[in-house]
Motif scaffolding. Sequence first.
Motif, mmCIF file in Angstrom:
data_model
loop_
_atom_site.group_PDB
_atom_site.id
_atom_site.type_symbol
_atom_site.label_atom_id
_atom_site.label_comp_id
_atom_site.label_asym_id
_atom_site.label_seq_id
_atom_site.Cartn_x
_atom_site.Cartn_y
_atom_site.Cartn_z
ATOM 1 N N LYS A 122 -10.228 3.691 3.365
ATOM 2 C CA LYS A 122 -10.331 5.012 4.464
ATOM 3 C C LYS A 122 -11.671 4.319 5.199
ATOM 4 N N ASN A 123 -12.010 3.309 5.291
ATOM 5 C CA ASN A 123 -12.957 2.194 6.195
ATOM 6 C C ASN A 123 -13.103 0.753 6.056
ATOM 7 N N GLY A 124 -11.543 0.457 5.091
ATOM 8 C CA GLY A 124 -11.526 -0.807 5.712
ATOM 9 C C GLY A 124 -10.963 -1.576 6.413
ATOM 10 N N VAL A 125 -10.052 -2.539 7.055
ATOM 11 C CA VAL A 125 -9.666 -2.980 7.607
ATOM 12 C C VAL A 125 -7.854 -3.073 6.880
ATOM 13 N N ILE A 126 -7.078 -2.716 8.124
ATOM 14 C CA ILE A 126 -5.341 -2.203 7.407
ATOM 15 C C ILE A 126 -4.965 -3.003 9.023
ATOM 16 N N ALA A 127 -3.982 -3.802 7.869
ATOM 17 C CA ALA A 127 -2.806 -4.698 9.143
ATOM 18 C C ALA A 127 -1.700 -3.398 9.186
ATOM 19 N N ALA A 128 -1.288 -4.139 10.459
ATOM 20 C CA ALA A 128 0.427 -2.713 10.359
ATOM 21 C C ALA A 128 1.068 -3.682 11.122
ATOM 22 N N GLN A 129 2.489 -3.593 11.812
ATOM 23 C CA GLN A 129 3.479 -4.336 13.060
ATOM 24 C C GLN A 129 2.576 -3.439 13.427
#
Length: 237
Positions: A122-129
């Motif tokens: 919810k508060n982290g760093v999320i990678a996506a294309q």
Amino acid sequence: MNKLLLTTAALALSASFAMAETTRLGTEGAYPPYNFINDSGEVDGFERELGDELCKRAKLTCEWVTNDWDSIIPNLVSGNYDVIIAGMSITDERDEVIDFTQNYTQPDPSGYLAASADVDIKNGVIAAQTGTIQASFVASTGATLVEFATPEETIAAVRNGEADAVLADKAYLGPVADEDDGLVLLEQEELIGGGVGLGIRESDGELKATLDAAIQSMKDDGSLNAMIEKWEIGVKF
């Protein structure tokens, strides 16, 4: 002289007709099991099998073209190929630029792949294309989005600690988690997008109708569900 010019013009006209009769299928070739490049250097996967069958049913002569994801829509619009078949979810935003056929997969749950099960998504760093429905979803939450050009780069970002998790289709992330003991597929899922369809230029209504009919015929006779089950794509129709 005039005969030579007429012959040359006729040959050029014949070549243009031959080119127009070939339907070019554009894919990324980097998103298994939807599409990937096999050891022989050829496009493979669920969408290769699907595309070949659709062309057969529609009586189209087709050829495959690969293109980077971040320019796959602009290159369709500019005429570098005629159809996008690349795991592309149907969204209102994309539909403003191109047309879509009916969906050939149900909305596939998106999952989170992380280095540990206790990651704060919810508060982290999320990678996506870049340019995916997952990137748009993360951007709408309280998490920090980091975007990458290819799916492989999103996985690498988690491995090297640049991101806490990656959000992508579970059909893509599941095999990665199975093969890497250092990564875990989290229980939380996100259901986003309207399923996957073929992308078509807005001016190509006849081609869209032809491919729509071919997709529907595969739904009607159960062959599409069999293909979805074979490639473990997601929910059947």
